[in-house]
Design a protein around this motif. Structure first.
Motif, PDB file in Angstrom:
ATOM      1  N   LYS A 366     121.061  68.125 -26.304  1.00 35.38           N
ATOM      2  CA  LYS A 366     121.480  68.771 -25.027  1.00 35.38           C
ATOM      3  C   LYS A 366     122.872  68.813 -24.695  1.00 35.38           C
ATOM      4  O   LYS A 366     123.658  67.778 -24.921  1.00 35.38           O
ATOM      5  CB  LYS A 366     120.765  67.899 -23.898  1.00 35.38           C
ATOM      6  CG  LYS A 366     119.296  67.853 -23.936  1.00 35.38           C
ATOM      7  CD  LYS A 366     118.895  66.726 -22.938  1.00 35.38           C
ATOM      8  CE  LYS A 366     117.404  66.514 -23.400  1.00 35.38           C
ATOM      9  NZ  LYS A 366     117.023  65.336 -22.326  1.00 35.38           N
ATOM     10  N   PHE A 367     123.323  70.010 -24.161  1.00 32.20           N
ATOM     11  CA  PHE A 367     124.917  70.146 -23.771  1.00 32.20           C
ATOM     12  C   PHE A 367     125.046  70.393 -22.389  1.00 32.20           C
ATOM     13  O   PHE A 367     124.384  70.824 -21.671  1.00 32.20           O
ATOM     14  CB  PHE A 367     125.314  71.586 -24.442  1.00 32.20           C
ATOM     15  CG  PHE A 367     125.365  71.319 -26.107  1.00 32.20           C
ATOM     16  CD1 PHE A 367     126.466  70.806 -26.720  1.00 32.20           C
ATOM     17  CD2 PHE A 367     124.191  71.627 -26.714  1.00 32.20           C
ATOM     18  CE1 PHE A 367     126.421  70.789 -28.076  1.00 32.20           C
ATOM     19  CE2 PHE A 367     123.901  71.616 -28.073  1.00 32.20           C
ATOM     20  CZ  PHE A 367     125.182  71.127 -28.907  1.00 32.20           C
ATOM     21  N   HIS A 368     126.206  69.664 -21.733  1.00 34.68           N
ATOM     22  CA  HIS A 368     126.557  69.791 -20.426  1.00 34.68           C
ATOM     23  C   HIS A 368     127.425  70.532 -20.065  1.00 34.68           C
ATOM     24  O   HIS A 368     128.463  70.702 -20.918  1.00 34.68           O
ATOM     25  CB  HIS A 368     126.990  68.249 -20.051  1.00 34.68           C
ATOM     26  CG  HIS A 368     126.005  67.205 -19.957  1.00 34.68           C
ATOM     27  ND1 HIS A 368     125.341  66.738 -18.690  1.00 34.68           N
ATOM     28  CD2 HIS A 368     125.005  66.667 -20.794  1.00 34.68           C
ATOM     29  CE1 HIS A 368     124.123  66.001 -18.870  1.00 34.68           C
ATOM     30  NE2 HIS A 368     124.182  65.799 -20.233  1.00 34.68           N
ATOM     31  N   GLY A 369     127.485  71.264 -19.131  1.00 36.72           N
ATOM     32  CA  GLY A 369     128.410  72.463 -18.563  1.00 36.72           C
ATOM     33  C   GLY A 369     127.877  73.685 -18.555  1.00 36.72           C
ATOM     34  O   GLY A 369     126.695  73.900 -19.102  1.00 36.72           O
ATOM     35  N   ALA A 370     128.509  74.715 -18.190  1.00 36.48           N
ATOM     36  CA  ALA A 370     128.327  76.025 -18.058  1.00 36.48           C
ATOM     37  C   ALA A 370     128.230  76.695 -19.375  1.00 36.48           C
ATOM     38  O   ALA A 370     128.872  75.854 -20.430  1.00 36.48           O
ATOM     39  CB  ALA A 370     129.210  76.912 -17.254  1.00 36.48           C
TER      40      ALA A 370
END
Length: 404
Positions: A366-370
């Motif tokens: 999972k990646f965080h941010g826009a």
């Protein structure tokens, strides 16, 4: 079968610097190097790391190999508690000073973190280290500094004096390197320019590796050119079952440019002994079209990003070749490298999940941010599969040296 339990894999301790989203760390962990501490400055990257490598899970059970994420400036981190306790230090010191797409300030750039990588080696004295950087570091204009970086890694205890210009420090390092009396900490260092596509990554991504072994380790290490080649891919497309595997209509089975030229000198009866390069289609072909939101929305990080466009020199990646290098950019994500070019010439941006596939991150990551922030994290990452291959080769030499 007897009641003997299978031998547990050897767990080796490491510290990861400049971890980014964790690509290098994931691959090295798969090779048995478990990070005791992970240092990263960027808060979005740290959120990504903590979410994917938690200390405990949702049931509050302690993870088997949690990542101790230290968020902050690496220059403020004291590594001496790990002295003599590490098998490996790894990391990708920020590469903007040497990037072909950047401003090429190199040793005049405060973002050059190689001195901190050398300090971590000096303070911990690991058995080995692996550092990675961009191809731009090998530019002719940077070669003196490239040699300076390597000599610092080989002699980490020969520290620059206060106010000493790097050229003067380089001269002292050269003199020390050619001396017969070197009782201090010393590493045997090998540098190698790699194309990730040659190691099973569906991306033409060239990176420089610095691999060092402490002087008391009889490693005898070298690294091959990889098991995957463009010739094997073209043979598979010209004579093999590549198109059938992907259920591509015959009218769409097109070889162009260099692939077409290579196909003319290949024989159907002489299949290359190497494995084919993996293509963008190999990596993302089973994902639904993100523009069809009904089917794509069920997949994490697979959201359509609008407004992709081409511009001179930036035309996107073809499906049936390894992708172009995913890039982070100095002033934002450069879309030309981070988008797909369809057969009809139209383009669209890669989704975050597609970018993660191209960088060989696990699907559950999972990646965080826009979108732009996630693509920046991916553009700065080391492909996890490349890291695993390199890590396994280093681990093998450490095992052999230990058993000797």
């Amino acid at each position: 079968m007897s009641g003997l339990k299978p031998a547990k894999p050897i767990i080796r301790k490491s510290v990861e610097l400049f971890a980014g989203a964790g690509g290098l760390g994931i691959g090295l962990a798969d090779a048995g190097f478990i990070p005791q501490m992970v240092v990263e400055y960027d808060r979005w990257c740290c959120d990504t790391l903590r979410d994917n490598h938690p200390v405990s899970d949702e049931a509050e059970q302690v993870a088997e190999h949690p990542w101790n994420v230290v968020e902050g400036d690496v220059r403020l981190v004291d590594f001496r508690e790990y002295e003599g306790k590490l098998d490996l230090i790894s990391g990708g010191p920020p590469c903007q000073p040497f990037s072909l797409g950047g401003r090429h300030r190199a040793y005049d750039d405060a973002r050059d973190m190689f001195p901190q990588a050398v300090r971590a080696v000096r303070e911990t004295r690991p058995r080995a280290f692996i550092f990675e950087n961009v191809k731009g570091l090998t530019r002719a204009s940077f070669l003196p500094y490239f040699e300076y970086i390597k000599l610092q890694m080989e002699h980490p205890e020969m520290v620059a004096r206060d106010g000493e210009p790097w050229e003067d420090h380089l001269r002292r390092l050269e003199q020390h390197h050619t001396s017969t009396k070197r009782p201090d900490l010393h590493y045997q260092v090998v540098t190698k320019l790699l194309n990730s596509a040659n190691y099973g990554v569906p991306q033409r991504r060239e990176r420089v590796l610095f691999v060092g072994f402490r002087d008391d380790i009889d490693a005898r290490w070298s690294f091959g050119s990889g098991e995957h080649t463009q010739e094997a891919l073209v043979w598979d497309q010209a004579f093999g079952d590549y198109w059938d595997r992907h259920q591509i209509a015959k009218k769409a089975r097109i070889l162009e440019g260099r692939a077409l030229q290579i196909s003319k000198r290949l024989s159907k009866d002489e299949k290359p002994a190497t494995l084919p390069w993996r293509t963008t289609r190999d990596a993302i072909g089973d994902l639904p079209d993100p523009e069809k939101r009904v089917t794509a929305n069920s997949i994490a990080d697979h959201k359509f990003q609008p407004n992709a466009r081409t511009y001179p020199g930036h035309t996107g990646s073809y499906l049936d070749e390894p992708s172009k290098t995913l890039k982070a950019g100095v002033h934002g994500v450069p879309g030309g490298e981070n988008m797909l070019r369809r057969a009809d010439g139209s383009v669209r941006y890669f989704t975050v999940r597609e970018g993660a596939r191209i960088q060989t991150f696990p699907d559950g990551y999972k990646f965080h941010g826009a979108w732009s922030e996630c693509m920046r994290q991916l553009g700065n990452a080391v492909p996890a599969e490349l890291a695993r291959v390199v890590g396994e080769s280093v681990a093998l030499r450490l095992d052999e040296a230990e058993a000797a």
